[in-house]
Design a protein around this motif. Structure first.
Motif, short mmCIF file in Angstrom:
data_model
loop_
_atom_site.label_atom_id
_atom_site.label_comp_id
_atom_site.label_asym_id
_atom_site.label_seq_id
_atom_site.Cartn_x
_atom_site.Cartn_y
_atom_site.Cartn_z
N LYS A 388 0.83 -1.21 0.00
CA LYS A 388 0.00 0.00 0.00
C LYS A 388 0.86 1.26 0.00
O LYS A 388 0.49 2.29 -0.57
N ILE A 389 2.02 1.19 0.64
CA ILE A 389 2.90 2.36 0.72
C ILE A 389 3.67 2.56 -0.58
O ILE A 389 4.11 3.68 -0.88
N GLY A 390 3.80 1.50 -1.39
CA GLY A 390 4.43 1.67 -2.70
C GLY A 390 5.60 0.76 -2.97
O GLY A 390 6.46 1.08 -3.80
N PHE A 391 5.64 -0.39 -2.30
CA PHE A 391 6.68 -1.38 -2.56
C PHE A 391 6.10 -2.58 -3.30
O PHE A 391 4.95 -2.95 -3.09
N LYS A 392 6.92 -3.20 -4.11
CA LYS A 392 6.58 -4.47 -4.72
C LYS A 392 7.53 -5.52 -4.18
O LYS A 392 8.73 -5.50 -4.45
N ILE A 393 6.99 -6.44 -3.36
CA ILE A 393 7.81 -7.50 -2.78
C ILE A 393 8.00 -8.58 -3.83
O ILE A 393 7.03 -9.13 -4.36
N GLU A 394 9.26 -8.87 -4.14
CA GLU A 394 9.55 -9.75 -5.27
C GLU A 394 10.12 -11.10 -4.86
O GLU A 394 9.88 -12.11 -5.51
N LYS A 395 10.91 -11.14 -3.84
CA LYS A 395 11.48 -12.41 -3.39
C LYS A 395 11.31 -12.48 -1.89
O LYS A 395 11.62 -11.53 -1.18
N TRP A 420 13.09 -10.66 2.48
CA TRP A 420 12.51 -10.28 1.19
C TRP A 420 13.31 -9.18 0.54
O TRP A 420 14.09 -8.48 1.20
N THR A 421 13.11 -9.04 -0.76
CA THR A 421 13.54 -7.84 -1.47
C THR A 421 12.28 -7.14 -1.95
O THR A 421 11.33 -7.79 -2.38
N ALA A 422 12.27 -5.81 -1.85
CA ALA A 422 11.08 -5.04 -2.24
C ALA A 422 11.56 -3.83 -3.05
O ALA A 422 12.45 -3.10 -2.62
N THR A 423 10.97 -3.65 -4.20
CA THR A 423 11.33 -2.56 -5.09
C THR A 423 10.36 -1.40 -4.91
O THR A 423 9.16 -1.60 -4.80
N LYS A 424 10.91 -0.18 -4.86
CA LYS A 424 10.07 1.00 -4.81
C LYS A 424 9.45 1.23 -6.19
O LYS A 424 10.16 1.39 -7.17
N ILE A 425 8.14 1.23 -6.21
CA ILE A 425 7.43 1.39 -7.49
C ILE A 425 7.43 2.88 -7.87
O ILE A 425 7.09 3.72 -7.04
#
Length: 425
Positions: A388-395, A420-425
């Motif tokens: 919701k804050i703007g991360f995409k959890i990928e692994k 995890w790794t999370a990318t800022k969208i």
């Protein structure tokens, strides 16, 4: 950095707190020997036949070996606080006197590791201290030189050392094992290994000679091994730490160490419980296993002292999108308000930047007695919140590991840590 500087009252409180931490280091010797004296007193309260039996099995003689180990630890700990010039002000200055709280302007070249230490205003004061060890979390400003390793200034004899503060110091000894000894390699492989692998994977397409352009932040940096490992993979890295116990100790190990196995410490002598044999109690640990000053040239390496939310918060405009990666290791559960933490992480990262997390959810302020707020989420809730804050959890995966564990103990605290790794969208 924007924002108002600390008030005179804050500075006075900070100086008092720093003095208390330094006093804790210096009174370790007396405090710990007193605890061992209690064992002798208990021994002599026993019937003579029982005393004889305990001597026959070597228990009483072992107390002398523990005394020797305490003295060795004390010499090491007093060395750490013998030279605290990275922090402004003086331990001996009267509380309320002038103190130069350096903020982001306080960076200085700091010895052989060339690690810059910045001093931002901090508030540890008990409740935020952090250890993920068996009893509590082991998650610490001012200037005094003491001549002689055992000298304790008169005013420090008058200061009372609390058991919680001494427990933080004992935890610090265990942190040295985790971060800077061969014995800590297993925990580092389990904990730092996945983080470092993910960082390298994230920037695998970048030529190695350009890695120094990548800016990595490590909040809750502790004794600095993770930041050191990041630097040695070619990335520029800044550590952030709140605890004076950690700050003093990390500065010492990073900048005052000139050889491997330079120091011998005895981290397990403070409890006789759950040990298989005397060797488990008296095991010496040599630190460091590497020379911290031997690091890859090129990347920037700095440490910032201060509260994460104050130093990097949303009001700090110079921190917005300033970081390509943020690594949180045994850190996010130190939050009083996890929503704030995640918003700041998002604020710090450049678009497409990566947040790499590893750790449990042992919420530090749950059921606290300091009237601090505490918002405790479960793992699923945190992941939904991050999106919701703007991360995409990928692994993501769970990794089983210990924290400052003693391999020879009969009691082990094991965490299934969230990675995890999370990318800022």
């Amino acid at each position: 950095m924007s924002g108002h500087g600390p008030s005179a009252e804050d500075v006075a409180e900070e100086q008092a707190h720093f003095r208390q931490v330094v006093t804790t280091f210096r009174q370790y010797r007396q405090y710990s020997l007193s605890a061992n004296t209690r064992r002798r007193k208990d021994f002599y309260s026993l019937p003579i036949p029982h005393q004889k039996l305990l001597k026959e099995i070597g228990w009483y003689q072992k107390l002398g070996d523990v005394d020797d180990a305490i003295l060795s630890n004390a010499d090491f700990l007093e060395e750490i606080v013998d030279n605290t010039e990275i922090f402004s002000g003086s331990v001996d200055e009267p509380v309320g006197g002038d103190a130069d709280m350096a903020g982001e302007h306080g960076d200085e070249h700091a010895g052989p590791a060339d690690a810059h230490f910045h001093d931002a205003h901090t508030h540890e004061h008990g409740s935020h201290a952090h250890s993920h060890g068996p009893h509590s979390h082991g998650h610490p400003h001012a200037h005094e030189r003491v001549v002689g390793s055992s000298s304790v200034p008169a005013h420090e004899h008058r200061q009372k050392v609390s058991e919680p503060d001494m427990d933080k110091l004992r935890s610090t000894l265990k942190q040295f094992v985790r971060d800077w000894s061969a014995e800590g390699q297993k925990e580092r492989d389990e904990t730092y290994g996945p983080i470092l692998d993910a960082l390298e994977e994230q920037f695998k397409d970048l030529p190695e000679e350009r890695r120094a352009d990548v800016q990595v932040l490590v909040p809750g940096a502790g004794l600095g091994r993770l930041t050191w490992e990041v630097i040695n993979r070619g990335f520029s890295c800044q550590g952030n730490e709140f605890s004076y116990f950690m700050l003093l100790s990390s500065f010492f190990i990073l900048n005052r160490t000139t050889a491997t196995n330079q120091w011998s410490i005895y981290p397990h002598i403070h409890s006789f419980s759950n040990l298989q044999n005397s060797a488990s109690l008296l095991q010496p640990v040599m630190i460091p296993d590497v020379i911290p000053g031997n690091r890859k040239p090129g990347p920037d390496f700095s440490q910032v002292a201060g509260d994460f939310e104050e130093v990097y918060g949303l009001r700090q405009e110079d921190q917005a999108q300033a970081w390509d990666a943020v690594l949180t290791c045994f850190f996010i559960d130190t939050a009083k308000n996890i929503v704030s933490y995640l918003e700041i992480l998002h604020h710090l990262l450049a678009p497409g930047g990566v947040w790499i997390n590893f750790g449990p959810l042992l919420w530090h302020f749950e059921n606290n007695h300091t009237k601090d707020i505490s918002i405790e989420l479960n793992l699923d809730e945190i992941k939904v919140l991050a999106e919701k804050i703007g991360f995409k959890i990928e692994k993501e995966k769970l990794v089983r590991t210990t924290y400052v564990g003693h391999p020879d103990s009969m009691l082990h605290h094991v965490y299934d840590c969230a990675f995890w790794t999370a990318t800022k969208i």
